[in-house]
Design an enzyme around this catalytic site. Structure first.
Site, PDB file in Angstrom:
ATOM      1  N   THR A 158       0.874  -1.185   0.000  1.00  0.00           N
ATOM      2  CA  THR A 158       0.000   0.000   0.000  1.00  0.00           C
ATOM      3  C   THR A 158       0.904   1.226   0.000  1.00  0.00           C
ATOM      4  OG1 THR A 158      -1.848  -1.010   1.126  1.00  0.00           O
ATOM      5  CG2 THR A 158      -1.523   1.322   1.565  1.00  0.00           C
ATOM      6  N   ARG A 186     -15.262  -5.492   0.085  1.00  0.00           N
ATOM      7  CA  ARG A 186     -14.605  -5.098   1.345  1.00  0.00           C
ATOM      8  C   ARG A 186     -13.992  -3.700   1.227  1.00  0.00           C
ATOM      9  NH1 ARG A 186      -8.922  -3.831   2.766  1.00  0.00           N
ATOM     10  NH2 ARG A 186      -8.716  -4.189   4.987  1.00  0.00           N
ATOM     11  N   VAL A 187     -14.227  -2.875   2.226  1.00  0.00           N
ATOM     12  CA  VAL A 187     -13.654  -1.531   2.254  1.00  0.00           C
ATOM     13  C   VAL A 187     -12.582  -1.501   3.333  1.00  0.00           C
ATOM     14  CG1 VAL A 187     -14.113   0.912   2.669  1.00  0.00           C
ATOM     15  CG2 VAL A 187     -15.799  -0.481   1.454  1.00  0.00           C
ATOM     16  N   GLY A 188     -11.403  -1.025   2.992  1.00  0.00           N
ATOM     17  CA  GLY A 188     -10.315  -0.933   3.971  1.00  0.00           C
ATOM     18  C   GLY A 188     -10.241   0.436   4.606  1.00  0.00           C
ATOM     19  N   ASP A 189      -9.135   0.687   5.247  1.00  0.00           N
ATOM     20  CA  ASP A 189      -8.955   1.955   5.968  1.00  0.00           C
ATOM     21  C   ASP A 189      -8.503   3.101   5.064  1.00  0.00           C
ATOM     22  OD1 ASP A 189      -6.536   0.443   5.636  1.00  0.00           O
ATOM     23  OD2 ASP A 189      -5.519   1.897   6.909  1.00  0.00           O
ATOM     24  N   GLY A 211      -6.162  -3.062   7.523  1.00  0.00           N
ATOM     25  CA  GLY A 211      -6.961  -1.854   7.633  1.00  0.00           C
ATOM     26  C   GLY A 211      -8.028  -1.906   8.714  1.00  0.00           C
TER      27      GLY A 211
HETATM   28  N1  ASP Z   1      -4.339  -0.885   4.771  1.00  0.00           N
HETATM   29  C1  ASP Z   1      -4.642  -1.576   3.555  1.00  0.00           C
HETATM   30  C2  ASP Z   1      -6.021  -2.180   3.668  1.00  0.00           C
HETATM   31  O1  ASP Z   1      -6.349  -2.742   4.697  1.00  0.00           O
HETATM   32  C3  ASP Z   1      -3.689  -2.679   3.209  1.00  0.00           C
HETATM   33  C4  ASP Z   1      -2.233  -2.456   3.480  1.00  0.00           C
HETATM   34  O2  ASP Z   1      -1.830  -1.376   3.907  1.00  0.00           O
HETATM   35  O3  ASP Z   1      -1.446  -3.393   3.253  1.00  0.00           O
HETATM   36  O4  ASP Z   1      -6.743  -2.162   2.710  1.00  0.00           O
END
Ligand code: ASP
Length: 290
Positions: A158, A186-189, A211
């Site tokens: 990321t 799915r929604v991440g951070d 996330g």
């Molecule tokens: N934070 C990102 C997510 O959860 C993934 C990552 O940083 O590796 O979508």
């Protein structure tokens, strides 16, 4: 005049030894792209966007071209931007078939009254802004997807950037393909203000790692609150990362910049390539571990 500064990350987690040199080269190039803009008197927002675009266009990182694939082998990307001045922000989530999700996120901030657009709505908006159709899936990602077991895992790579410009304004930008084998939808951070990305007039932060941890702790908002209370970027990043309710298979990392133009980075559960430049420094710095 405030000292301009930029700090970028290329994602935390397990990094193969064979990729370390290329990862450091990638984050250095991204920091350099942002540095050039800031040195010319450009805005922190332009700088973080240029840095994140450089990383999205580098297939080594899990954002834009080379993004991780979901359970169905599809590529659903998340990104957001935020300006410390006026707490303006914009994001896209589960967006497909664009080259630079961070630039679409910026347009959401600049051209709509919304903060976050999802999936088909985000894509329709991108097309209305004339972002061309683009397939971000690389052969290497497709191969990795085939090999992996059926458990969602954080995918190192990321990307994120925080910057302060010569007018003292902060901005943050974060972009990702999300965790490998995530459920479709799915929604991440990363697209969520306060979870994976945040900026105020006191500082800015970008997160990486699982996330769900960042959403549960509002990691980057916590960092910015600590910066507002006078903590250094280093102390704030460390505090946020130590507060993550992590299991041994998870990872989490944060980068931050404070109002004295000091940088801070912290990571648990792996490495995190990051690179930085602060006006007045002799040269650009880059490391795998803070
Ligand atoms: N934070 C990102 C997510 O959860 C993934 C990552 O940083 O590796 O979508």
């Amino acid at each position: 005049m405030p000292r301009y500064a930029i700090l970028v990350h290329g994602g935390c987690g397990h990094w193969d030894r064979a990729d370390v040199a290329a990862a450091l080269k990638g984050v250095r190039a991204a920091a350099q792209a942002g540095r050039r803009i800031l040195a010319d008197g450009g805005s922190a927002l332009d700088a973080v966007c240029a840095a994140v675009v450089a990383l999205e266009d580098n297939p080594l990182f899990n954002a834009g071209t080379g993004s991780a694939l979901n359970r169905d082998g599809d590529c659903e990307m998340d990104a957001s931007v935020m300006c410390g001045e006026g707490l303006r922000c914009g994001g896209v989530t589960a967006i497909r078939r664009v080259r630079n999700p961070v630039l679409v996120a910026r347009r959401v901030m600049e051209e709509t009254s919304h903060v976050l657009l999802a999936a088909d709505g985000a894509l329709a908006f991108a097309r209305s802004c004339e972002f061309a159709d683009y397939d971000p899936i690389t052969v290497a990602r497709r191969e990795r997807h085939r090999k992996l077991a059926l458990a969602a895992c954080a995918s190192a790579g990321t990307v994120g950037a925080v910057a302060r410009d010569t007018a003292g304004r902060f901005a943050a930008a974060t972009s990702t393909g999300g965790v490998t084998l995530k459920m479709p939808g799915r929604v991440g951070d990363s697209p969520i203000a306060g979870a994976g990305n945040y900026a105020t007039k006191y500082g800015a932060a970008s997160a990486t790692g699982n996330g769900e941890l960042m959403m549960r702790t509002l990691a980057t908002k916590s960092v910015c609150d600590l910066l507002a209370s006078g903590k250094t970027a280093r102390a704030a990043a460390r505090a946020a990362v130590s507060a993550l309710p992590m299991t041994s298979s998870q990872s989490g990392g944060v980068i931050a910049l404070d109002a004295a133009s000091r940088i801070g980075a912290a990571v648990r559960g792996g490495a995190m390539p990051h690179a930085w430049f602060v006006a007045g420094d002799a040269r650009l710095g880059a490391r795998m571990q803070p």
